[in-house]
Design a protein around this motif. Structure first.
Motif, PDB file in Angstrom:
ATOM      1  N   ILE A  55       0.843  -1.181   0.000  1.00 60.27           N
ATOM      2  CA  ILE A  55       0.000   0.000   0.000  1.00 60.27           C
ATOM      3  C   ILE A  55       0.888   1.244   0.000  1.00 60.27           C
ATOM      4  CG2 ILE A  55      -1.880   1.227   1.135  1.00 60.27           C
ATOM      5  CD1 ILE A  55      -2.645  -1.577   0.171  1.00 60.27           C
ATOM      6  N   ALA A  56       0.608   2.170  -0.888  1.00 60.11           N
ATOM      7  CA  ALA A  56       1.445   3.371  -1.051  1.00 60.11           C
ATOM      8  C   ALA A  56       1.233   4.329   0.117  1.00 60.11           C
ATOM      9  CB  ALA A  56       1.116   4.061  -2.369  1.00 60.11           C
ATOM     10  N   THR A  57       2.013   4.131   1.161  1.00 56.83           N
ATOM     11  CA  THR A  57       1.981   4.986   2.342  1.00 56.83           C
ATOM     12  C   THR A  57       3.387   5.532   2.583  1.00 56.83           C
ATOM     13  OG1 THR A  57       2.532   3.194   3.868  1.00 56.83           O
ATOM     14  CG2 THR A  57       0.185   3.532   3.365  1.00 56.83           C
ATOM     15  N   PRO A  58       3.528   6.573   3.386  1.00 58.30           N
ATOM     16  CA  PRO A  58       4.870   7.072   3.703  1.00 58.30           C
ATOM     17  C   PRO A  58       5.764   6.002   4.319  1.00 58.30           C
ATOM     18  CG  PRO A  58       3.219   8.696   4.327  1.00 58.30           C
ATOM     19  CD  PRO A  58       2.471   7.465   3.921  1.00 58.30           C
ATOM     20  N   GLN A  59       5.216   5.163   5.186  1.00 57.96           N
ATOM     21  CA  GLN A  59       6.012   4.112   5.818  1.00 57.96           C
ATOM     22  C   GLN A  59       6.503   3.102   4.786  1.00 57.96           C
ATOM     23  OE1 GLN A  59       4.041   1.200   8.410  1.00 57.96           O
ATOM     24  NE2 GLN A  59       5.670   1.505   9.905  1.00 57.96           N
ATOM     25  N   PHE A  60       5.618   2.726   3.867  1.00 59.14           N
ATOM     26  CA  PHE A  60       6.013   1.772   2.813  1.00 59.14           C
ATOM     27  C   PHE A  60       7.155   2.351   1.980  1.00 59.14           C
ATOM     28  CE2 PHE A  60       5.949  -0.017  -1.405  1.00 59.14           C
ATOM     29  CZ  PHE A  60       5.713  -1.362  -1.207  1.00 59.14           C
ATOM     30  N   ARG A  61       7.019   3.616   1.602  1.00 55.93           N
ATOM     31  CA  ARG A  61       8.065   4.242   0.781  1.00 55.93           C
ATOM     32  C   ARG A  61       9.398   4.268   1.521  1.00 55.93           C
ATOM     33  NH1 ARG A  61       7.775   7.402  -3.880  1.00 55.93           N
ATOM     34  NH2 ARG A  61       9.758   8.429  -4.319  1.00 55.93           N
ATOM     35  N   GLN A  62       9.359   4.546   2.809  1.00 55.16           N
ATOM     36  CA  GLN A  62      10.584   4.598   3.597  1.00 55.16           C
ATOM     37  C   GLN A  62      11.284   3.242   3.611  1.00 55.16           C
ATOM     38  OE1 GLN A  62       9.962   5.379   7.779  1.00 55.16           O
ATOM     39  NE2 GLN A  62      12.019   6.175   8.049  1.00 55.16           N
ATOM     40  N   VAL A  63      10.515   2.183   3.864  1.00 55.54           N
ATOM     41  CA  VAL A  63      11.091   0.838   3.920  1.00 55.54           C
ATOM     42  C   VAL A  63      11.668   0.427   2.576  1.00 55.54           C
ATOM     43  CG1 VAL A  63      10.547  -1.604   4.224  1.00 55.54           C
ATOM     44  CG2 VAL A  63       9.635   0.083   5.829  1.00 55.54           C
ATOM     45  N   PHE A  64      10.903   0.669   1.504  1.00 54.56           N
ATOM     46  CA  PHE A  64      11.327   0.156   0.203  1.00 54.56           C
ATOM     47  C   PHE A  64      12.327   1.065  -0.495  1.00 54.56           C
ATOM     48  CE2 PHE A  64       8.034  -2.816   1.018  1.00 54.56           C
ATOM     49  CZ  PHE A  64       8.421  -3.948   0.321  1.00 54.56           C
ATOM     50  N   THR A  65      12.465   2.292  -0.048  1.00 54.29           N
ATOM     51  CA  THR A  65      13.561   3.127  -0.539  1.00 54.29           C
ATOM     52  C   THR A  65      14.892   2.539  -0.108  1.00 54.29           C
ATOM     53  OG1 THR A  65      12.244   5.164  -0.596  1.00 54.29           O
ATOM     54  CG2 THR A  65      14.628   5.412  -0.411  1.00 54.29           C
ATOM     55  N   LYS A  66      14.946   2.065   1.135  1.00 59.04           N
ATOM     56  CA  LYS A  66      16.176   1.438   1.633  1.00 59.04           C
ATOM     57  C   LYS A  66      16.450   0.121   0.910  1.00 59.04           C
ATOM     58  CE  LYS A  66      18.537  -0.108   5.824  1.00 59.04           C
ATOM     59  NZ  LYS A  66      19.069  -1.303   5.140  1.00 59.04           N
ATOM     60  N   ILE A  67      15.405  -0.681   0.718  1.00 64.07           N
ATOM     61  CA  ILE A  67      15.590  -1.956   0.012  1.00 64.07           C
ATOM     62  C   ILE A  67      16.099  -1.702  -1.404  1.00 64.07           C
ATOM     63  CG2 ILE A  67      14.348  -3.914  -0.983  1.00 64.07           C
ATOM     64  CD1 ILE A  67      12.546  -3.858   1.498  1.00 64.07           C
ATOM     65  N   ALA A  68      15.530  -0.700  -2.069  1.00 71.28           N
ATOM     66  CA  ALA A  68      15.956  -0.366  -3.430  1.00 71.28           C
ATOM     67  C   ALA A  68      17.408   0.088  -3.447  1.00 71.28           C
ATOM     68  CB  ALA A  68      15.051   0.723  -4.000  1.00 71.28           C
ATOM     69  N   ALA A  69      17.769   0.932  -2.488  1.00 73.56           N
ATOM     70  CA  ALA A  69      19.151   1.434  -2.427  1.00 73.56           C
ATOM     71  C   ALA A  69      20.143   0.294  -2.229  1.00 73.56           C
ATOM     72  CB  ALA A  69      19.275   2.457  -1.312  1.00 73.56           C
ATOM     73  N   ASP A  70      19.779  -0.683  -1.412  1.00 74.76           N
ATOM     74  CA  ASP A  70      20.659  -1.836  -1.184  1.00 74.76           C
ATOM     75  C   ASP A  70      20.885  -2.640  -2.467  1.00 74.76           C
ATOM     76  OD1 ASP A  70      20.872  -1.151   1.476  1.00 74.76           O
ATOM     77  OD2 ASP A  70      19.366  -2.601   2.172  1.00 74.76           O
ATOM     78  N   LYS A  71      19.947  -2.528  -3.403  1.00 72.95           N
ATOM     79  CA  LYS A  71      20.062  -3.233  -4.681  1.00 72.95           C
ATOM     80  C   LYS A  71      20.597  -2.332  -5.788  1.00 72.95           C
ATOM     81  CE  LYS A  71      16.478  -6.711  -3.946  1.00 72.95           C
ATOM     82  NZ  LYS A  71      15.341  -7.421  -4.565  1.00 72.95           N
ATOM     83  N   GLY A  72      20.976  -1.105  -5.414  1.00 73.09           N
ATOM     84  CA  GLY A  72      21.494  -0.178  -6.401  1.00 73.09           C
ATOM     85  C   GLY A  72      20.431   0.399  -7.308  1.00 73.09           C
ATOM     86  N   GLN A  73      19.189   0.461  -6.815  1.00 72.38           N
ATOM     87  CA  GLN A  73      18.076   0.976  -7.601  1.00 72.38           C
ATOM     88  C   GLN A  73      17.481   2.207  -6.931  1.00 72.38           C
ATOM     89  OE1 GLN A  73      15.646  -2.646  -7.386  1.00 72.38           O
ATOM     90  NE2 GLN A  73      15.925  -2.934  -9.580  1.00 72.38           N
ATOM     91  N   THR A  74      16.730   2.963  -7.711  1.00 70.12           N
ATOM     92  CA  THR A  74      15.891   3.994  -7.121  1.00 70.12           C
ATOM     93  C   THR A  74      14.610   3.337  -6.645  1.00 70.12           C
ATOM     94  OG1 THR A  74      14.687   4.522  -9.152  1.00 70.12           O
ATOM     95  CG2 THR A  74      16.782   5.680  -8.766  1.00 70.12           C
ATOM     96  N   TYR A  75      13.864   4.049  -5.815  1.00 68.06           N
ATOM     97  CA  TYR A  75      12.574   3.530  -5.350  1.00 68.06           C
ATOM     98  C   TYR A  75      11.664   3.210  -6.531  1.00 68.06           C
ATOM     99  CZ  TYR A  75       7.849   3.617  -3.368  1.00 68.06           C
ATOM    100  OH  TYR A  75       6.551   3.314  -3.033  1.00 68.06           O
ATOM    101  N   ASP A  76      11.551   4.148  -7.477  1.00 63.48           N
ATOM    102  CA  ASP A  76      10.649   3.954  -8.619  1.00 63.48           C
ATOM    103  C   ASP A  76      11.061   2.747  -9.463  1.00 63.48           C
ATOM    104  OD1 ASP A  76       9.070   6.097  -7.889  1.00 63.48           O
ATOM    105  OD2 ASP A  76      10.101   7.535  -9.195  1.00 63.48           O
ATOM    106  N   GLN A  77      12.358   2.566  -9.658  1.00 69.87           N
ATOM    107  CA  GLN A  77      12.827   1.409 -10.422  1.00 69.87           C
ATOM    108  C   GLN A  77      12.459   0.098  -9.730  1.00 69.87           C
ATOM    109  OE1 GLN A  77      16.989   2.420 -10.517  1.00 69.87           O
ATOM    110  NE2 GLN A  77      16.911   3.205 -12.624  1.00 69.87           N
ATOM    111  N   HIS A  78      12.663   0.073  -8.423  1.00 69.31           N
ATOM    112  CA  HIS A  78      12.380  -1.153  -7.668  1.00 69.31           C
ATOM    113  C   HIS A  78      10.887  -1.483  -7.687  1.00 69.31           C
ATOM    114  CE1 HIS A  78      13.012  -4.278  -4.714  1.00 69.31           C
ATOM    115  NE2 HIS A  78      12.064  -3.762  -3.956  1.00 69.31           N
TER     116      HIS A  78
END
Length: 262
Positions: free
Chosen positions: A189-212
């Motif tokens: 669900i597109a919430t601020p908390q979701f974005r925060q968690v998955f921004t970090k996951i994306a960064a760990d994979k060398g991706q931007t949030y939108d790419q991930h």
């Protein structure tokens, strides 16, 4: 469809942002008198101002018994009655894989997911029993059907299921009083908390949030993220007069991501 919610008092914990705010907005649109309970006063003030007439807010930590009592009393103070509808929407607690977390993490997850739910039900039950009508709804997670493998959530996976078991137990005990008890299982669900968690996951994979997210969405049946409004629509129905024969259930709102048959 008239959901029969006009005039009901609805308490939404965690109601100042994300899914909680979406639920508060939807209940207000259905004619409910809404009380938002959250920790941060500034966020509460913004949410109450956005919803407008028929909405009040209270700063309360609803992972504590005192905080829940404060939230329920705010309903009485604002609208003259305890909640007819109680939405249990609480942060599940500290995250981590089993081998990385300590006993305190598991204890916190138990408090946030099970004990706080118990305290909320204890607080709202007398009013609901007296009037012979009530709706209790937990905002949970689809991990009660299929534990997260890619997210480190050992304690949450354990105690979210505990809350679901309590909900099922309560549905049998409270049903004779006209009270239903159900759970909504969230997905992405597109919430601020979701974005925060998955921004970090994306960064760990060398991706931007939108790419991930684009990569993940391509694998999902409905090919999109969920919204707080998706959750709020389901919550409004389950708490409505039209859903009086639905209790003890978990409805997963995740775009079909969980592959379990049950």
């Amino acid at each position: 469809m008239d959901l029969g919610l006009a005039g009901k008092v609805a308490l939404v914990t965690g109601g100042s942002q994300g899914i909680g705010l979406g639920c508060a907005q939807r209940f207000a649109a259905e004619g409910c008198k809404v009380v938002i309970a959250a920790r941060t006063q500034a966020n509460i003030d913004l949410a109450v101002a956005e919803i407008g007439h028929g909405c009040a807010g209270v700063s309360a930590d609803c992972t504590t018994q005192d905080g829940i009592a404060r939230a329920v009393q705010a309903c009485v103070d604002a609208f003259g009655a305890a909640p007819d509808i109680a939405i249990f929407n609480i942060d599940s607690g500290p995250k981590g894989a089993f081998l990385d977390v300590d006993d305190d993490t598991f204890a916190a997850a138990n408090t946030n997911n099970v004990m706080a739910f118990r305290w909320l039900v204890q607080a709202v039950f007398p009013h609901m029993r007296a009037q012979g009508w009530g709706r209790i709804l937990t905002i949970g997670t689809n991990s009660v059907k299929q534990p997260h493998r890619k997210l480190p959530r050992a304690a949450q996976n354990t105690y979210r299921v505990g809350a679901l078991a309590l909900s099922k137990t309560l549905s049998a005990e409270l049903g004779p009083f006209g009270i239903t008890v159900n759970t909504l299982g969230t997905g992405a669900i597109a919430t601020p908390q979701f974005r925060q968690v998955f921004t970090k996951i994306a960064a760990d994979k060398g991706q931007t949030y939108d790419q991930h997210i684009a990569e993940r969405v391509a694998e999902w049946p409905v090919r999109r993220m969920g919204t707080p409004e998706d959750m709020a629509d389901a919550a409004a129905f389950l708490c409505s007069a039209r859903a009086g024969y639905i209790t003890g259930q978990v409805l997963v709102v995740d775009g079909g991501n969980i592959e379990s048959l049950q």
